[in-house]
Design an enzyme around this catalytic site. Structure first.
Site, mmCIF file in Angstrom:
data_model
loop_
_atom_site.group_PDB
_atom_site.id
_atom_site.type_symbol
_atom_site.label_atom_id
_atom_site.label_comp_id
_atom_site.label_asym_id
_atom_site.label_seq_id
_atom_site.Cartn_x
_atom_site.Cartn_y
_atom_site.Cartn_z
ATOM 1 N N PRO A 2 0.656 -1.115 -0.282
ATOM 2 C CA PRO A 2 -0.149 -0.203 -0.158
ATOM 3 C C PRO A 2 0.609 1.413 -0.598
ATOM 4 O O PRO A 2 1.650 1.731 0.824
ATOM 5 C CB PRO A 2 -0.684 0.102 1.519
ATOM 6 N N GLU A 3 0.841 1.967 -0.809
ATOM 7 C CA GLU A 3 1.662 3.726 -0.758
ATOM 8 C C GLU A 3 0.086 4.550 -1.092
ATOM 9 O O GLU A 3 -1.164 3.911 -0.919
ATOM 10 C CB GLU A 3 2.048 3.395 -2.041
ATOM 11 N N LYS A 61 1.767 7.294 3.842
ATOM 12 C CA LYS A 61 0.952 6.689 4.483
ATOM 13 C C LYS A 61 0.633 6.164 4.888
ATOM 14 O O LYS A 61 0.381 5.147 5.527
ATOM 15 C CB LYS A 61 2.263 5.351 3.391
ATOM 16 N N ARG A 272 15.772 -4.084 -3.331
ATOM 17 C CA ARG A 272 14.760 -4.156 -3.833
ATOM 18 C C ARG A 272 14.611 -4.415 -4.738
ATOM 19 O O ARG A 272 15.735 -4.543 -5.246
ATOM 20 C CB ARG A 272 13.318 -3.141 -3.063
#
Length: 287
Positions: A2-3, A61, A272
């Site tokens: 979730p951003e 966020k 990442r």
DNA sequence: CTTTTCTCCTGTATGC
DNA sequence: TGCATACAGGAGAAAA
């Protein structure tokens, strides 16, 4: 993951289904989900039961419910979804989810609110609100591009002073909040900038365009209910977003670039993955 | 002070 | 088939 668009979708769900209701009881399971509430989960429960939810707000966020007690003393129940957190509005008789960490029951005996989180990177805490209505514990989080307090020229000036890769700056929530790995890659693709270009060597107009792309791609995603790759991100009704169909870079390795047809590449960066077009986003020299 | 690295967690996919 | 490993990554603490 979730951003901002996903968290905003959840916030809207809370505004619709939870704001205006009175909390009858709170249940917190385990110590981890409220680990950032230093007085402990029992304190959090004692101070939020029998309060009324008067607002659902968000910065980046983070999101929070403003709760008011009978003397109208207001506090923020600060929530973060982390990687896999979900806030679900469920009928009270629905079976418990596998990773249910908290539950709010309401005085109207209507649907309850649940915090479900497989990895428990997310969590909750109580916080005081400052004069601007921001929880004290997230004062270090910069305004996000959708806020009135957002000053893009100031963000450009900060990025212009950073001697590190531009993507690090986009992901630094003390510079600009709300952008995570997905929308950073999408904004960089739209702007034609490689993640490891040095922030301070980009021109101010280029930085400004990049931030505008970031805001625009998040606006587009919000219109689709956010991005869902699996069942881990859902809105308060358990439904997925559809922006994954519109992603031009993130997760698209091997697929032709939508602008030039060159296969999208995947690189490792900051522990990442980064996805980009080798032709539209050439890597800086000397890497 | 700024910037980078490490750590938390668990389900899924992949390799041997 | 079974076990080991890689991967997803937000954010804050710790280190450089």
């Amino acid at each position: 993951m979730p951003e901002l668009p996903e968290v905003e979708t959840v916030r809207r769900g809370l505004a619709e289904h939870v704001v205006g209701r009175r909390i009858a009881d709170v249940e917190i399971r385990g110590a981890r989900v409220a680990r950032r509430h230093l007085p402990g989960p029992d304190d959090l429960v004692a101070r939020t039961r029998h309060t009324s939810v008067v607002d659902a707000r968000r910065r980046g966020k983070y999101l929070w419910l403003v709760v008011a007690d009978d003397a109208d003393q207001r506090q923020a129940l600060l929530l973060h979804l982390g990687m896999s957190g979900q806030l679900l509005v469920q009928p009270p008789d629905a079976p418990d989810e596998r990773h249910l960490h908290a539950r709010w029951r309401f005085a109207d005996d209507g649907p309850e609110l649940r915090f479900v989180d497989q990895r428990t990177f997310g969590g909750m805490a109580l916080a005081d609100l400052d004069d601007a209505g921001i929880p004290e514990s997230i004062r270090h989080i910069a305004p996000d591009p959708f806020e009135g307090a957002y000053d893009q020229a100031a963000v450009v000036r900060r990025l212009k002073r950073r001697a590190s890769g531009i993507k690090r700056g986009l992901l630094d929530q003390t510079v600009v909040s709300g952008i995570g790995n997905i929308y950073a890659d999408e904004a960089l693709w739209r702007a034609g900038i490689h993640a490891e270009r040095r922030s301070d060597l980009l021109t101010k107009p280029a930085l400004d365009r990049l931030l505008t792309h970031a805001r625009e791609v998040m606006t587009d995603a919000l219109g689709q209910g956010g991005t869902s790759f699996d069942a881990l991100y859902v809105n308060v009704n358990g439904a997925s977003g559809y922006f994954d169909r519109s992603l031009a870079a993130y997760g698209q390795s091997g697929m032709p670039c939508r602008r030039c047809g060159t296969p999208i590449r995947r690189e490792h960066f900051m522990n990442r993955s980064s996805y980009s077009c080798p032709r539209c986003q050439p890597a800086p020299r000397g890497r």
